[in-house]
Scaffold this active site. Structure first.
Site, PDB file in Angstrom:
ATOM      1  N   THR A 184     -21.328 -21.385   0.379  1.00 19.08           N
ATOM      2  CA  THR A 184     -21.361 -20.381  -0.691  1.00 19.08           C
ATOM      3  C   THR A 184     -20.048 -20.394  -1.481  1.00 19.08           C
ATOM      4  O   THR A 184     -20.062 -20.401  -2.715  1.00 19.08           O
ATOM      5  CB  THR A 184     -21.603 -18.990  -0.065  1.00 19.08           C
TER       6      THR A 184
ATOM      7  N   TYR B 284     -21.978 -13.793   2.745  1.00 16.78           N
ATOM      8  CA  TYR B 284     -21.472 -13.981   1.385  1.00 16.78           C
ATOM      9  C   TYR B 284     -22.616 -14.407   0.443  1.00 16.78           C
ATOM     10  O   TYR B 284     -22.564 -14.160  -0.743  1.00 16.78           O
ATOM     11  CB  TYR B 284     -20.417 -15.102   1.347  1.00 16.78           C
TER      12      TYR B 284
ATOM     13  N   ASP C  32     -14.606 -19.574   6.785  1.00 14.78           N
ATOM     14  CA  ASP C  32     -16.033 -19.352   6.482  1.00 14.78           C
ATOM     15  C   ASP C  32     -16.275 -17.849   6.502  1.00 14.78           C
ATOM     16  O   ASP C  32     -15.426 -17.075   6.971  1.00 14.78           O
ATOM     17  CB  ASP C  32     -16.910 -20.055   7.538  1.00 14.78           C
ATOM     18  N   SER C  33     -17.439 -17.448   6.036  1.00 15.24           N
ATOM     19  CA  SER C  33     -17.818 -16.036   6.105  1.00 15.24           C
ATOM     20  C   SER C  33     -18.050 -15.592   7.550  1.00 15.24           C
ATOM     21  O   SER C  33     -18.124 -14.404   7.826  1.00 15.24           O
ATOM     22  CB  SER C  33     -19.091 -15.808   5.289  1.00 15.24           C
TER      23      SER C  33
HETATM   24  N1  DGL Z   1     -21.593 -20.432   6.232  1.00 17.58           N
HETATM   25  C1  DGL Z   1     -21.879 -19.792   4.981  1.00 17.58           C
HETATM   26  C2  DGL Z   1     -22.339 -20.796   3.960  1.00 17.58           C
HETATM   27  O1  DGL Z   1     -22.234 -21.952   4.213  1.00 17.58           O
HETATM   28  C3  DGL Z   1     -22.788 -18.668   5.327  1.00 17.58           C
HETATM   29  C4  DGL Z   1     -23.396 -17.963   4.218  1.00 17.58           C
HETATM   30  C5  DGL Z   1     -23.275 -16.491   4.122  1.00 17.58           C
HETATM   31  O2  DGL Z   1     -22.257 -15.922   4.467  1.00 17.58           O
HETATM   32  O3  DGL Z   1     -24.240 -15.967   3.585  1.00 17.58           O
HETATM   33  O4  DGL Z   1     -22.786 -20.525   2.897  1.00 17.58           O
END
Ligand code: DGL
Length: 271
Positions: free
Chosen positions: A77, A44, A12-13
Site C-alpha cells: 500500500t 492502511y 509495514d502496517s
Molecule cells: N502489508 C500491507 C500491504 O502490503 C497490508 C495492507 C494493509 O495494511 O491494509 O499492503
C-alpha cells in the site's frame, strides 16, 4: 559509527512485512535489521492516499530517528502510493515491493500467454502502480484485483487450504480472475503469502509471487551497488505501535518461528 554497520530499516502496517524481513535476513546474514509494524493503525489499504502518506512519513521518521542506512518499505500500500515521499523524507536509499516481483512476473509472462494478475489492497489497486510497472515491462494483459478482507484474515490466523471462511472470501475475489489462467499472480500485499495455500487452489497453473519475499533482492542490489554491505552483524530489533507481547506471539505464528531480538512498543503519533 561505521555507516555500513547501521541497520536496514523495514516497515509495514503490521506483520506482513515480516515476509520481506525473513528473506532479507536469509540472503544478507551480515546485516543488522530494524523492523517496525504499525499494528495499532492497520489496515492502511482501506485508507485515503493522504492518510497513507501521513502514516508512511511517521513510520519513516521513526526509523530515521533510530538510525538506519536504507529503508525497505515492506508494504504494498505504501510502496504503490507514496514511495518517493519516503525517499524524500529520509534522504536514504529506499526500495519497495513493486519492482522485483513485477520484473519476475514479466519474465514469466513473456514465456507464456502474457497475462499477469495482481492481488492487493484497495489502495494498492486504485493507485495503478503495479499495473504501470508491468505495462512498462511489456506485459500485455494485467488484471488487478483488490482483496481487502485478506489482510484481517492473515493477521488473525494462518488459514489452512480448506478453511471454509477463507475459501468463501477467496472465491468472491478470485473466481473470475482464475478463469483468465494468468501466467503469474503477484501477491501485491505482503500479508497475502499467509493465504497462499488457499489462493493457490484458484491458480493451480500459475506462478505465485510473494512481493515481500522478492523485495529483499532489490534491497540487496541497492546495498551492494552503494558499497553499504555489512559483515558480522545479524542483530535484529522489532518495534510495534501496539502491544509488544502480542507482536511477539503473532510474529512467531506469522513466520512459523520465534523472532530473535527485542520487541519494543513505541508511540508512533510522536513522530
Ligand atoms: N502489508 C500491507 C500491504 O502490503 C497490508 C495492507 C494493509 O495494511 O491494509 O499492503
Amino acid at each position: 559509527m561505521n555507516k555500513n554497520a547501521l541497520p536496514i530499516g523495514v516497515f509495514d502496517s503490521g506483520l506482513g512485512g515480516l515476509t520481506a524481513f525473513a528473506e532479507l535476513k536469509r540472503i544478507m546474514p551480515g546485516e543488522n535489521i530494524i523492523y517496525f509494524g504499525d499494528n495499532a493503525r492497520i489496515p492502511y489499504g482501506t485508507k485515503s492516499p493522504a492518510l497513507i502518506k501521513k502514516y508512511a512519513l511517521q513510520d519513516t521518521r521513526f526509523l530515521t530517528s533510530v538510525g538506519v542506512k536504507a529503508i525497505l518499505v515492506a508494504c504494498g500500500t505504501v510502496s504503490s502510493n507514496c514511495l518517493p515521499d519516503v525517499g524524500a523524507e529520509s534522504g536514504l536509499p529506499v526500495t519497495g515491493v513493486i519492482k522485483s516481483p513485477a520484473s519476475i512476473a514479466a519474465k514469466i509472462a513473456a514465456k507464456g500467454k502474457g497475462t499477469v494478475a495482481v492481488l492487493g489492497t484497495t489502495a494498492t489497486v486504485r493507485s495503478g502502480a503495479f499495473q504501470r510497472e508491468l505495462e512498462t515491462l511489456g506485459v500485455k494483459n494485467v488484471i488487478a484485483r483488490a482483496c481487502p478482507m485478506f489482510v484481517p484474515l492473515a493477521e488473525s490466523w494462518h488459514p489452512s487450504a480448506d478453511d471454509a471462511a477463507a475459501n468463501a472470501i477467496a472465491r468472491e475475489y478470485l473466481s473470475d480472475v482464475a478463469l483468465k489462467q494468468p501466467d503469474a499472480v503477484i501477491l501485491g500485499c505482503t500479508h497475502y503469502p499467509l493465504l497462499s495455500d488457499v489462493i493457490k487452489k484458484f491458480f493451480p497453473g500459475s506462478a505465485l509471487i510473494s512481493s515481500g519475499r522478492e523485495s529483499a533482492y532489490e534491497m540487496r542490489d541497492v546495498i551492494v551497488s552503494l558499497g553499504l554491505e555489512n559483515r558480522g552483524g545479524g542483530e535484529y530489533g522489532f518495534y510495534t505501535s501496539d502491544d509488544a507481547d502480542l507482536f511477539k506471539r503473532s510474529a512467531a505464528a506469522f513466520l512459523g518461528d520465534e523472532i530473535t531480538g527485542e520487541v519494543k512498543k513505541i508511540d508512533i503519533e510522536k513522530f
